[in-house]
Design a protein around this motif. Structure first.
Motif, mmCIF file in Angstrom:
data_model
loop_
_atom_site.group_PDB
_atom_site.id
_atom_site.type_symbol
_atom_site.label_atom_id
_atom_site.label_comp_id
_atom_site.label_asym_id
_atom_site.label_seq_id
_atom_site.Cartn_x
_atom_site.Cartn_y
_atom_site.Cartn_z
ATOM 1 N N ALA A 98 -3.484 2.910 -8.646
ATOM 2 C CA ALA A 98 -2.603 1.795 -8.295
ATOM 3 C C ALA A 98 -3.005 1.089 -7.005
ATOM 4 C CB ALA A 98 -1.159 2.295 -8.167
ATOM 5 N N LEU A 99 -3.915 1.686 -6.224
ATOM 6 C CA LEU A 99 -4.262 1.100 -4.925
ATOM 7 C C LEU A 99 -4.871 -0.292 -5.059
ATOM 8 C CD1 LEU A 99 -5.816 4.088 -2.911
ATOM 9 C CD2 LEU A 99 -3.447 3.260 -2.914
ATOM 10 N N ALA A 100 -5.759 -0.460 -6.011
ATOM 11 C CA ALA A 100 -6.462 -1.736 -6.137
ATOM 12 C C ALA A 100 -5.488 -2.872 -6.435
ATOM 13 C CB ALA A 100 -7.526 -1.649 -7.234
ATOM 14 N N ALA A 101 -4.544 -2.631 -7.350
ATOM 15 C CA ALA A 101 -3.589 -3.683 -7.704
ATOM 16 C C ALA A 101 -2.686 -4.035 -6.527
ATOM 17 C CB ALA A 101 -2.747 -3.233 -8.895
ATOM 18 N N ASP A 144 -4.716 -6.100 -4.094
ATOM 19 C CA ASP A 144 -4.919 -7.458 -4.603
ATOM 20 C C ASP A 144 -3.645 -8.293 -4.502
ATOM 21 O OD1 ASP A 144 -7.527 -6.830 -5.167
ATOM 22 O OD2 ASP A 144 -7.205 -6.502 -7.314
ATOM 23 N N SER A 145 -2.495 -7.671 -4.801
ATOM 24 C CA SER A 145 -1.234 -8.416 -4.814
ATOM 25 C C SER A 145 -0.679 -8.673 -3.420
ATOM 26 C CB SER A 145 -0.185 -7.657 -5.640
ATOM 27 O OG SER A 145 -0.574 -7.552 -6.992
ATOM 28 N N TYR A 146 -0.950 -7.760 -2.492
ATOM 29 C CA TYR A 146 -0.292 -7.825 -1.180
ATOM 30 C C TYR A 146 -1.269 -7.920 -0.010
ATOM 31 C CZ TYR A 146 3.966 -6.421 -3.637
ATOM 32 O OH TYR A 146 5.040 -6.367 -4.481
ATOM 33 N N GLY A 147 -2.525 -8.218 -0.297
ATOM 34 C CA GLY A 147 -3.527 -8.245 0.758
ATOM 35 C C GLY A 147 -3.144 -9.100 1.945
ATOM 36 N N ASP A 148 -2.628 -10.306 1.692
ATOM 37 C CA ASP A 148 -2.255 -11.194 2.800
ATOM 38 C C ASP A 148 -1.134 -10.594 3.635
ATOM 39 O OD1 ASP A 148 -4.145 -12.987 1.967
ATOM 40 O OD2 ASP A 148 -2.741 -14.311 0.923
ATOM 41 N N GLN A 149 -0.142 -10.001 2.984
ATOM 42 C CA GLN A 149 0.976 -9.423 3.716
ATOM 43 C C GLN A 149 0.586 -8.158 4.479
ATOM 44 O OE1 GLN A 149 5.057 -9.357 2.191
ATOM 45 N NE2 GLN A 149 4.239 -10.031 0.213
ATOM 46 N N LEU A 150 -0.424 -7.456 4.003
ATOM 47 C CA LEU A 150 -0.826 -6.209 4.639
ATOM 48 C C LEU A 150 -1.756 -6.426 5.831
ATOM 49 C CD1 LEU A 150 -1.388 -4.011 1.454
ATOM 50 C CD2 LEU A 150 0.532 -3.929 3.054
ATOM 51 N N ALA A 151 -2.233 -7.631 6.019
ATOM 52 C CA ALA A 151 -3.106 -7.927 7.163
ATOM 53 C C ALA A 151 -2.366 -7.628 8.466
ATOM 54 C CB ALA A 151 -3.546 -9.387 7.131
ATOM 55 N N ALA A 160 -9.578 6.209 0.962
ATOM 56 C CA ALA A 160 -9.156 5.464 2.153
ATOM 57 C C ALA A 160 -10.228 4.476 2.601
ATOM 58 C CB ALA A 160 -8.817 6.433 3.280
ATOM 59 N N ALA A 161 -11.491 4.893 2.530
ATOM 60 C CA ALA A 161 -12.575 3.986 2.919
ATOM 61 C C ALA A 161 -12.630 2.785 1.983
ATOM 62 C CB ALA A 161 -13.909 4.732 2.909
ATOM 63 N N GLY A 162 -12.448 3.035 0.685
ATOM 64 C CA GLY A 162 -12.431 1.929 -0.265
ATOM 65 C C GLY A 162 -11.267 0.990 -0.028
ATOM 66 N N LEU A 163 -10.122 1.556 0.340
ATOM 67 C CA LEU A 163 -8.950 0.729 0.629
ATOM 68 C C LEU A 163 -9.184 -0.113 1.878
ATOM 69 C CD1 LEU A 163 -6.044 0.064 -0.231
ATOM 70 C CD2 LEU A 163 -5.285 1.913 1.287
ATOM 71 N N GLN A 164 -9.828 0.463 2.876
ATOM 72 C CA GLN A 164 -10.118 -0.299 4.085
ATOM 73 C C GLN A 164 -11.055 -1.464 3.782
ATOM 74 O OE1 GLN A 164 -9.141 0.334 7.903
ATOM 75 N NE2 GLN A 164 -9.328 -1.726 7.080
ATOM 76 N N GLU A 165 -11.975 -1.265 2.872
ATOM 77 C CA GLU A 165 -12.859 -2.362 2.480
ATOM 78 C C GLU A 165 -12.081 -3.479 1.794
ATOM 79 O OE1 GLU A 165 -15.956 -0.753 0.085
ATOM 80 O OE2 GLU A 165 -16.904 0.353 1.734
ATOM 81 N N ARG A 166 -11.105 -3.124 0.995
ATOM 82 C CA ARG A 166 -10.281 -4.124 0.308
ATOM 83 C C ARG A 166 -9.319 -4.823 1.262
ATOM 84 N NH1 ARG A 166 -9.628 -4.364 -5.206
ATOM 85 N NH2 ARG A 166 -10.847 -2.898 -6.450
ATOM 86 N N PRO A 168 -9.598 -5.485 4.932
ATOM 87 C CA PRO A 168 -10.340 -5.422 6.193
ATOM 88 C C PRO A 168 -9.503 -5.729 7.428
ATOM 89 C CG PRO A 168 -10.910 -7.410 4.961
ATOM 90 C CD PRO A 168 -10.101 -6.549 4.036
ATOM 91 N N GLU A 169 -8.380 -6.427 7.264
ATOM 92 C CA GLU A 169 -7.552 -6.768 8.417
ATOM 93 C C GLU A 169 -6.389 -5.796 8.608
ATOM 94 O OE1 GLU A 169 -6.566 -10.945 8.812
ATOM 95 O OE2 GLU A 169 -8.189 -11.474 7.460
ATOM 96 N N ALA A 170 -6.288 -4.798 7.754
ATOM 97 C CA ALA A 170 -5.253 -3.772 7.900
ATOM 98 C C ALA A 170 -5.822 -2.577 8.657
ATOM 99 C CB ALA A 170 -4.744 -3.325 6.531
ATOM 100 N N LYS A 171 -4.919 -1.742 9.162
ATOM 101 C CA LYS A 171 -5.310 -0.504 9.849
ATOM 102 C C LYS A 171 -5.005 0.652 8.905
ATOM 103 C CE LYS A 171 -2.616 -2.261 12.889
ATOM 104 N NZ LYS A 171 -1.723 -2.593 14.027
ATOM 105 N N VAL A 172 -6.023 1.074 8.156
ATOM 106 C CA VAL A 172 -5.815 2.071 7.109
ATOM 107 C C VAL A 172 -5.861 3.474 7.711
ATOM 108 C CG1 VAL A 172 -6.761 3.079 5.005
ATOM 109 C CG2 VAL A 172 -6.700 0.589 5.283
ATOM 110 N N LEU A 173 -4.884 4.283 7.328
ATOM 111 C CA LEU A 173 -4.834 5.692 7.703
ATOM 112 C C LEU A 173 -4.826 6.547 6.446
ATOM 113 C CD1 LEU A 173 -2.012 5.668 10.417
ATOM 114 C CD2 LEU A 173 -4.476 5.365 10.769
ATOM 115 N N LYS A 174 -5.283 7.778 6.581
ATOM 116 C CA LYS A 174 -5.151 8.781 5.517
ATOM 117 C C LYS A 174 -4.160 9.830 5.999
ATOM 118 C CE LYS A 174 -6.647 10.353 1.490
ATOM 119 N NZ LYS A 174 -6.858 9.522 0.295
ATOM 120 N N ALA A 175 -3.122 10.088 5.216
ATOM 121 C CA ALA A 175 -2.118 11.080 5.604
ATOM 122 C C ALA A 175 -1.333 11.518 4.373
ATOM 123 C CB ALA A 175 -1.167 10.503 6.651
#
Length: 218
Positions: free
Chosen positions: A52-55, A58-65, A93-99, A101-108
């Motif tokens: 579900a991460l990719a969708a 894609d749907s919320y990329g702008d809001q997640l910046a 997590a690395a793949g999510l950070q690539e998708r 790039p303006e978010a601060k991705v954590l793994k937890a």
């Protein structure tokens, strides 16, 4: 007050929400299949299965910046449960950070059970949440929120520590995973003792704040 949005309303989403709410956070829930919600939280927890991460990205990329985005997934091949679906040396997590790039991705939370998050203990020790990421401020904010909710939390290092097959405790040995239901789909969870699926499960390793492992797994 910390504002946190949680995608996913299954076992893990509810358990994480309970911990963070106990610490005084304002919680917003978003269904993992929603595509047009307005994200209110400064911290966004993706308590959904890995596919579900990719969708969501894609749907919320702008809001997640600019927001802190927490990946809790273990990227198993759900059709066989015997392999990871990310390249060797990479991670979910690395793949999510690539998708994002303006978010601060954590793994937890990917090494935690819903039950032990809710109870606050594992084998008589405080439940510990491992947090990996490259943004120190984002990690501190999540660690503070978890600790305010009564759990222990450990800075597990850089996001590269979340790589698949890294040293230390693997988050999702495909032969020894617990399956939690999230939004009607099977979601692999913590490493377990290696017993058969029908046997009682106990965590393979009790983690405490004094002895963080070298890796938080995939």
């Amino acid at each position: 007050m910390t504002s946190i949005t949680i995608f996913g309303t299954g076992n893990m989403g509810q358990a994480i929400a309970g911990v963070l709410a106990r610490g005084g956070a304002d919680i917003q829930h978003v269904g993992s299949l929603d595509t047009d919600a307005r994200i209110a939280g400064d911290i966004v927890v993706l308590a959904v299965p890995y596919p579900a991460l990719a969708a969501i990205a894609d749907s919320y990329g702008d809001q997640l910046a600019g927001k802190t985005v927490v990946d809790i997934t273990n990227p198993l091949d759900f059709s066989t449960f015997d392999a990871l679906v990310v390249p060797v040396g990479s991670s979910a997590a690395a793949g999510l950070q690539e998708r994002l790039p303006e978010a601060k991705v954590l793994k937890a939370f990917n090494t935690n059970f819903a039950a032990t998050l809710a109870s606050g203990t594992v084998g008589g020790q405080p439940t510990t949440v491992l947090v990996a990421g490259d943004d120190a401020g984002a990690k501190t904010a999540l660690i503070d929120a978890v600790q305010a909710g009564g759990l222990a939390a450990v800075d597990a290092g850089a996001l590269s520590r979340a790589r698949a097959g890294g040293p230390g405790l693997p988050a999702a040995d495909p032969r020894r995973v617990r399956e939690d239901r999230l939004d009607g789909r099977v979601h692999p969870r913590e490493v377990t003792s290696g017993r058969s699926p029908s046997s009682p499960r106990t965590p393979a390793v009790v983690l405490t704040a004094a002895r963080p492992p070298a890796s938080v797994g995939a």
